[in-house]
Design a protein around this motif. Structure first.
Motif, PDB file in Angstrom:
ATOM      1  N   ALA A   6      11.798  38.626  38.250  1.00  0.00           N
ATOM      2  CA  ALA A   6      11.114  38.151  37.044  1.00  0.00           C
ATOM      3  C   ALA A   6      12.018  37.226  36.227  1.00  0.00           C
ATOM      4  CB  ALA A   6      10.675  39.337  36.189  1.00  0.00           C
ATOM      5  N   LEU A   7      13.282  37.603  36.094  1.00  0.00           N
ATOM      6  CA  LEU A   7      14.229  36.779  35.343  1.00  0.00           C
ATOM      7  C   LEU A   7      14.454  35.448  36.044  1.00  0.00           C
ATOM      8  CD1 LEU A   7      16.302  36.378  33.080  1.00  0.00           C
ATOM      9  CD2 LEU A   7      17.955  37.569  34.520  1.00  0.00           C
ATOM     10  N   LYS A   8      14.568  35.494  37.365  1.00  0.00           N
ATOM     11  CA  LYS A   8      14.797  34.278  38.141  1.00  0.00           C
ATOM     12  C   LYS A   8      13.612  33.319  38.014  1.00  0.00           C
ATOM     13  CE  LYS A   8      16.437  32.907  42.673  1.00  0.00           C
ATOM     14  NZ  LYS A   8      16.862  33.377  43.989  1.00  0.00           N
ATOM     15  N   SER A   9      12.407  33.827  38.141  1.00  0.00           N
ATOM     16  CA  SER A   9      11.239  32.958  38.030  1.00  0.00           C
ATOM     17  C   SER A   9      11.095  32.403  36.613  1.00  0.00           C
ATOM     18  CB  SER A   9       9.971  33.696  38.458  1.00  0.00           C
ATOM     19  OG  SER A   9       9.734  34.789  37.617  1.00  0.00           O
ATOM     20  N   LYS A  10      11.469  33.193  35.598  1.00  0.00           N
ATOM     21  CA  LYS A  10      11.424  32.714  34.214  1.00  0.00           C
ATOM     22  C   LYS A  10      12.403  31.561  34.013  1.00  0.00           C
ATOM     23  CE  LYS A  10      12.544  34.217  29.564  1.00  0.00           C
ATOM     24  NZ  LYS A  10      13.956  34.026  29.329  1.00  0.00           N
ATOM     25  N   LEU A  11      13.615  31.701  34.548  1.00  0.00           N
ATOM     26  CA  LEU A  11      14.611  30.634  34.426  1.00  0.00           C
ATOM     27  C   LEU A  11      14.171  29.371  35.174  1.00  0.00           C
ATOM     28  CD1 LEU A  11      17.928  32.645  34.850  1.00  0.00           C
ATOM     29  CD2 LEU A  11      17.122  31.500  32.789  1.00  0.00           C
ATOM     30  N   ILE A  12      13.567  29.549  36.328  1.00  0.00           N
ATOM     31  CA  ILE A  12      13.116  28.397  37.120  1.00  0.00           C
ATOM     32  C   ILE A  12      12.037  27.621  36.373  1.00  0.00           C
ATOM     33  CG2 ILE A  12      11.884  27.721  39.221  1.00  0.00           C
ATOM     34  CD1 ILE A  12      13.419  29.996  40.646  1.00  0.00           C
ATOM     35  N   THR A  13      11.071  28.324  35.797  1.00  0.00           N
ATOM     36  CA  THR A  13      10.010  27.609  35.081  1.00  0.00           C
ATOM     37  C   THR A  13      10.527  27.015  33.777  1.00  0.00           C
ATOM     38  OG1 THR A  13       9.285  29.698  34.087  1.00  0.00           O
ATOM     39  CG2 THR A  13       8.107  28.951  36.050  1.00  0.00           C
TER      40      THR A  13
END
Length: 91
Positions: A6-13
């Protein structure tokens, strides 16, 4: 320890614009910065973990290379990124 999904996808977006822009330099810098912060906290409690310390130094060097690339190609983007991540500016 890898980043949570979840943190990784948040940073990517947040830094890449959309969920598919995972390879851009700002996204890579943001992900490396998060891993560096996590590993720094780990090393505060485990002072003799030299293998993790070496990994941390490699990540810091990789982030510096990416920031140098961004600084050469997009100075304004570099300034925004370093300000947003709380990294010291060299330009």
């Amino acid at each position: 320890m890898p980043l949570e999904t979840a943190l990784k996808s948040k940073l990517i977006t947040e830094y890449g614009g959309n969920a598919k822009n995972t390879g851009s330099a700002p996204v890579q810098v943001a992900l490396l910065s998060e891993r560096i912060n996590q590993l720094t906290e780990h090393l505060k409690g485990h002072k003799k973990d030299f293998h993790s310390r070496r990994g941390l130094l490699l990540m810091v060097a990789q982030r510096a290379k990416l920031l140098k690339y961004i600084g050469k190609n997009d100075v304004e983007g570099y300034r925004k990124l370093t300000e947003k991540l709380g990294i010291r500016q060299k330009i």
